[in-house]
Design an enzyme around this catalytic site. Structure first.
Site, mmCIF file in Angstrom:
data_model
loop_
_atom_site.group_PDB
_atom_site.id
_atom_site.type_symbol
_atom_site.label_atom_id
_atom_site.label_comp_id
_atom_site.label_asym_id
_atom_site.label_seq_id
_atom_site.Cartn_x
_atom_site.Cartn_y
_atom_site.Cartn_z
ATOM 1 N N LYS A 116 0.909 -1.236 0.464
ATOM 2 C CA LYS A 116 -0.460 -0.389 0.028
ATOM 3 C C LYS A 116 1.240 1.849 0.033
ATOM 4 O O LYS A 116 1.981 1.163 0.188
ATOM 5 C CB LYS A 116 -0.746 -0.205 1.444
ATOM 6 C CG LYS A 116 -1.988 -0.888 1.066
ATOM 7 C CD LYS A 116 -3.556 -1.289 0.587
ATOM 8 C CE LYS A 116 -4.101 -1.902 0.376
ATOM 9 N NZ LYS A 116 -4.608 -2.105 -0.344
ATOM 10 N N GLY A 436 -12.142 -16.837 -2.072
ATOM 11 C CA GLY A 436 -13.654 -16.155 -2.470
ATOM 12 C C GLY A 436 -14.194 -15.780 -4.191
ATOM 13 O O GLY A 436 -15.076 -16.960 -4.181
ATOM 14 N N SER A 437 -13.453 -15.572 -4.456
ATOM 15 C CA SER A 437 -13.972 -15.062 -6.237
ATOM 16 C C SER A 437 -13.597 -16.288 -6.794
ATOM 17 O O SER A 437 -12.258 -16.080 -7.006
ATOM 18 C CB SER A 437 -13.687 -13.678 -6.596
ATOM 19 O OG SER A 437 -12.626 -13.594 -6.328
ATOM 20 N N ARG A 519 -5.728 -2.306 -12.508
ATOM 21 C CA ARG A 519 -7.061 -2.453 -11.371
ATOM 22 C C ARG A 519 -7.409 -1.451 -11.618
ATOM 23 O O ARG A 519 -7.346 -0.645 -10.689
ATOM 24 C CB ARG A 519 -6.214 -3.456 -10.606
ATOM 25 C CG ARG A 519 -7.276 -3.562 -9.473
ATOM 26 C CD ARG A 519 -8.528 -4.384 -10.086
ATOM 27 N NE ARG A 519 -9.604 -4.619 -8.628
ATOM 28 C CZ ARG A 519 -10.841 -5.226 -8.338
ATOM 29 N NH1 ARG A 519 -11.514 -5.686 -9.380
ATOM 30 N NH2 ARG A 519 -10.948 -5.742 -7.429
ATOM 31 N N TRP A 565 -12.865 1.449 1.905
ATOM 32 C CA TRP A 565 -12.443 1.120 0.225
ATOM 33 C C TRP A 565 -13.986 2.478 -0.143
ATOM 34 O O TRP A 565 -14.391 1.299 -1.638
ATOM 35 C CB TRP A 565 -12.192 -0.349 0.136
ATOM 36 C CG TRP A 565 -11.197 -1.088 -0.273
ATOM 37 C CD1 TRP A 565 -9.922 -0.151 0.292
ATOM 38 C CD2 TRP A 565 -10.896 -1.915 -0.163
ATOM 39 N NE1 TRP A 565 -8.749 -1.235 0.733
ATOM 40 C CE2 TRP A 565 -9.340 -2.488 -0.076
ATOM 41 C CE3 TRP A 565 -11.669 -3.645 -1.236
ATOM 42 C CZ2 TRP A 565 -8.876 -3.355 -0.232
ATOM 43 C CZ3 TRP A 565 -10.590 -4.479 -1.055
ATOM 44 C CH2 TRP A 565 -9.260 -4.555 -0.365
ATOM 45 N N ASP A 603 -13.839 -10.831 5.134
ATOM 46 C CA ASP A 603 -12.938 -9.965 4.823
ATOM 47 C C ASP A 603 -12.968 -8.318 5.167
ATOM 48 O O ASP A 603 -13.189 -7.391 4.906
ATOM 49 C CB ASP A 603 -13.151 -10.403 3.057
ATOM 50 C CG ASP A 603 -11.980 -11.679 2.179
ATOM 51 O OD1 ASP A 603 -12.416 -12.178 3.009
ATOM 52 O OD2 ASP A 603 -13.555 -11.668 1.409
ATOM 53 N N HIS A 645 -9.912 -12.554 5.487
ATOM 54 C CA HIS A 645 -8.761 -12.524 4.958
ATOM 55 C C HIS A 645 -7.675 -11.171 5.019
ATOM 56 O O HIS A 645 -8.728 -9.793 5.023
ATOM 57 C CB HIS A 645 -9.477 -12.374 3.895
ATOM 58 C CG HIS A 645 -8.124 -12.486 3.076
ATOM 59 N ND1 HIS A 645 -6.663 -13.703 2.185
ATOM 60 C CD2 HIS A 645 -7.843 -11.959 1.441
ATOM 61 C CE1 HIS A 645 -6.510 -13.048 1.187
ATOM 62 N NE2 HIS A 645 -7.130 -12.474 0.868
ATOM 63 N N HIS A 698 -1.596 -12.096 -8.543
ATOM 64 C CA HIS A 698 -2.011 -11.215 -9.523
ATOM 65 C C HIS A 698 -0.933 -11.439 -10.713
ATOM 66 O O HIS A 698 -0.460 -9.898 -11.306
ATOM 67 C CB HIS A 698 -1.074 -9.847 -8.526
ATOM 68 C CG HIS A 698 -2.127 -9.190 -7.655
ATOM 69 N ND1 HIS A 698 -1.915 -9.717 -5.856
ATOM 70 C CD2 HIS A 698 -3.201 -8.709 -7.429
ATOM 71 C CE1 HIS A 698 -3.164 -9.497 -5.537
ATOM 72 N NE2 HIS A 698 -3.526 -8.709 -6.105
ATOM 73 N N CYS A 730 -5.143 -14.622 -2.802
ATOM 74 C CA CYS A 730 -6.281 -13.223 -2.541
ATOM 75 C C CYS A 730 -7.583 -14.045 -3.388
ATOM 76 O O CYS A 730 -6.881 -15.338 -4.156
ATOM 77 C CB CYS A 730 -5.780 -12.195 -3.723
ATOM 78 S SG CYS A 730 -6.485 -10.975 -3.186
#
Length: 756
Positions: A116, A436-437, A519, A565, A603, A645, A698, A730
């Site tokens: 970050k 998850g996704s 992204r 977010w 999450d 997560h 990623h 992720c």
């Protein structure tokens, strides 16, 4: 006359043109020439939008990340990313994502670490150093962009990350002291400033954001050394500081031998008067008077009230700008043709924020009467927002006031819960799961687009999503995973999806913001009190569980991540808004449990990025952030397993707070950092289950069985095997199915091998 300028502009384009150009190139569907042409067109457009400012920024455009750009400029790309073909842009992409394009199959280098950018939701590529690191100047890209701006008759101000911040933001790979490299780096900066001066550059902006952090004497000395060494350059340096207060670094910043100082007058408002007084009379002061971090209009009349006496004192020494780069806000509000009309009057995106700068400057230069209508419209918007009955809900405020400690507590401690959960779930050693996704295919996006446009009915859309969920469940059965997810086909974004179903949120069509590389995210806007009118995920999870005998995780976004977010209302403390979110998520958790979902993941990917920049302010934030998570999670029975997560965040220094969240299982990113994030467990006995991510999602590269086993073996040196899970870093939303299936096949084999 106050000078107007900008610290940086969003580079993705108002319609995400850069994103699509990048992804087309990475997929080998377009050429490098076409990518470069798109970039040049975007720069031209963005500079045109900055017309009317006294300076426009050059060097703020990036194909992936501005810190990675600096690594290229200073000859500091990792050796593993540099190929013999001499294609610098492809080397750049290899460092960013492990591979330049789909055709770059010969490259299997690991991508550089990503983390970050201060306390924002932007991610930067971490520079790598060792004792032998050398630097060399490669400024061709910046100089070419400078020439582009000159050809458009623009007064250009190059933007650079400062040498000390660049070292601070990097990582020593061999444990050597990064500051030992300062002299070599300063020399290269000196060469760069000479080249800029030779091309007629009058001002250069050098960002040293670390001045808002607690710095040791060594780092403070490094700043003095750097700028005393660079003061001989035949141009003016504007030292830019943003995101927070200078505090003990204020005197240092004022005394550094530079021509001007920019400070963030939004976050450091209390320090403005000191800086005005302390700054030597020969230096200019740039005040960041418009927030570069949020989307609310500035109260221009209030700003002019405190700014006017400063202008009367400084006159031409006063510059006006946004507080920081506008990278963190959407491009242009005018595109939002379907946004609620009243709420739209409260907002300002990048283009509108620059217009606010111009209004303030004109009011100071020529008097308020010359912008009378603009100031009246702004005052009306401020009054409308303050008095709107849509913002406040009495029932929500009463629920927050009624919060007690009981809401935060599980029925039993972790040891007792774990035993009950093992008996109920009967999972094997090293259980495998995903975060998850699963891939959001073109077909899924087409379904969602057709539903929003009315082509598909509600029933048709639901049936389409159920087909996609069934595909996802079948693939997990074939892969042999232990704990399933439904794949999140119905979700556009992990925050937006929930916000669309909560009161107090409003949504945009095209308000995209870059998170990293290509992204982009479209943060929802919290304008009022939060409430959950109805269940949000229960039917999808219930349907997915009906398709398999394996445990199905319910997937939710936690309150702290929902907060961090989103663009958050600015009329009450963020902690109160977070508690409102926690109560809404708690209702969803309890409904999932009632529906028979025995594992629920909440999450909190953004927990750490909400940390204040000053460590002495961390505990206050962590107290209410952890409280919010516990309120959302801890109403369930002991037999219900709670997961959380966190991704791409250094969290070793907040491990006690993470343990206090008391999630039964936490999954984290560790593959890019080569399990370095687990070093904290050498000293801290983390009490609960943990899944250290072994698959870097990623990167398009497929992790080998051997590499993942090596990572897990490092984990077993710190965490008992019976408390370890095997999972990716992720979610898999951005990947392709062929990559995902190959990687997860290897991951399942890792787990099977470890069990043996």
């Amino acid at each position: 006359m106050p000078t107007t300028h900008n610290l940086g502009f969003p580079r993705i384009g108002k319609n995400r043109e850069l994103k699509f150009a990048l992804e087309s190139y990475w997929q080998s569907h377009s050429s490098q020439t076409e990518l470069l042409a798109t970039a040049a067109s975007l720069r031209h457009t963005h500079w045109q939008w900055q017309q009317g400012l006294d300076f426009v920024s050059v060097g703020d455009f990036s194909f992936y990340d501005q810190i990675l750009d600096a690594s290229v400029m200073f000859g500091n790309l990792p050796a593993r990313a540099q190929q013999s073909d001499g294609n610098t842009l492809d080397d750049y992409f290899r460092a960013a994502r492990g591979r330049a394009s789909k055709q770059d199959s010969a490259c299997h280098c690991s991508a550089a670490e990503m983390t970050k950018w201060f306390d924002t939701n932007y991610h930067y590529i971490v520079p790598e150093f060792d004792a032998q690191t050398d630097f060399s100047l490669h400024a061709e890209v910046l100089l070419a962009q400078l020439e582009e701006a000159k050809q458009q008759n623009l007064n250009a101000k190059p933007v650079l990350i400062g040498p000390v911040s660049y070292l601070w933001l990097g990582k020593s790979k061999d444990g050597s002291d990064k500051l030992d490299l300062l002299d070599k780096l300063i020399a290269v900066y000196g060469q760069l400033l000479q080249q800029l001066a030779a091309r007629g550059v009058e001002w250069v902006q050098i960002d040293e954001p670390i001045l808002v952090l607690e710095l040791s004497q060594n780092w403070q000395h490094a700043l003095r050394k750097a700028y005393y060494s660079l003061q001989s350059a035949k141009l003016n340096i504007l030292l830019a500081v943003y995101f927070g207060q200078l505090q003990e670094n204020l005197q240092l910043a004022c005394k550094l031998p530079v021509a001007g100082l920019h400070i963030d007058a939004i976050n450091a408002f209390e320090e403005v008067e000191k800086v005005v007084t302390w700054l030597p009379f020969h230096k200019i002061l740039s005040l960041g008077v418009i927030s570069g971090r949020n989307i609310w209009k500035t109260d221009l009349n209030k700003t002019l009230q405190w700014l006017t006496p400063i202008y009367q004192r400084l006159q031409a020494r006063l510059w006006l700008a946004p507080s920081c780069s506008l990278l963190h806000v959407p491009v242009d509000l005018r595109q939002e043709t379907q946004l609620d009309a009243e709420i739209k009057t409260w907002l300002a995106f990048a283009v509108q924020k620059l217009a606010e700068i111009k209004v303030l400057a004109q009011a100071l230069r020529e008097g308020k009467n010359t912008v009378k209508s603009e100031l009246a419209d702004n005052a009306a918007a401020m009054q409308s927002k303050q008095n709107s009955t849509r913002v406040h809900k009495a029932a929500v405020k009463q629920a927050c006031q009624a919060i007690s400690c009981d809401l935060e507590q599980r029925q039993s401690n972790y040891a007792n819960r774990a035993e009950q959960q093992r008996e109920k779930l009967k999972l094997p050693l090293y259980p495998t799961t995903t975060i998850g996704s699963f891939p959001q295919t073109n077909q899924i996006r087409a379904y969602r687009r057709d539903f929003r446009s009315g082509v598909l009915s509600q029933n048709e859309y639901q049936q389409a999503m159920q087909r996609e969920i069934k595909i996802c469940v079948n693939k997990q059965e074939n892969l042999g995973l232990d704990v399933f997810v439904h794949g999140e086909a119905e979700r556009n974004d992990m925050v937006e999806y929930f916000g669309e179903q909560l009161d107090g949120y409003v949504f945009t069509q095209l308000a995209w913001v870059q998170s990293y590389g290509s992204r982009c995210v479209k943060p929802p806007i919290i304008y009022g009190d939060i409430a959950r009118p109805a269940p949000m995920t229960v039917e999808w999870s219930r349907y997915a569980q009906s398709l398999t005998a394996k445990p199905m995780k319910g997937m939710l976004t936690g309150p702290v991540t929902m907060l961090n977010w989103s663009f958050v209302r600015d009329d009450q403390p963020r902690s109160l808004t977070c508690l409102q979110l926690a109560l809404a998520i708690r209702e969803e958790v309890l409904d999932l449990e009632q529906a028979g979902i025995g594992i629920i993941q909440i999450d909190e990917a953004a927990l750490r990025e909400g940390l204040p920049l000053r460590k002495n302010q961390w505990q206050a934030y962590l107290d209410w952030a952890v409280q919010a998570f516990r309120i959302s999670a801890n109403g369930v029975k002991d037999t219900t397993q709670i997961h959380t997560h966190m991704c791409y965040s250094e969290f070793n220094d907040i491990i006690e707070a993470i343990a206090a969240m008391d999630a039964d299982v936490i999954t984290i990113e560790t593959s890019r950092s080569d399990m370095e994030l687990l070093d904290v467990f050498d000293e801290f006995q983390y009490p609960n289950d943990i899944g250290p991510g072994v698959y870097d999602i990623h990167s398009p590269n497929i992790p080998t069985v051997e590499s993942m086993i090596t990572l897990m073996q490092k984990a077993t040196q710190r965490i008992p095997a019976e408390r370890l899970w095997v999972n990716p870093d992720c979610g898999l939303k951005t990947r392709q199915w062929d990559e995902v299936e190959a990687a997860l096949t290897n991951m399942v084999q890792v787990s099977q091998t470890l069990r043996k």
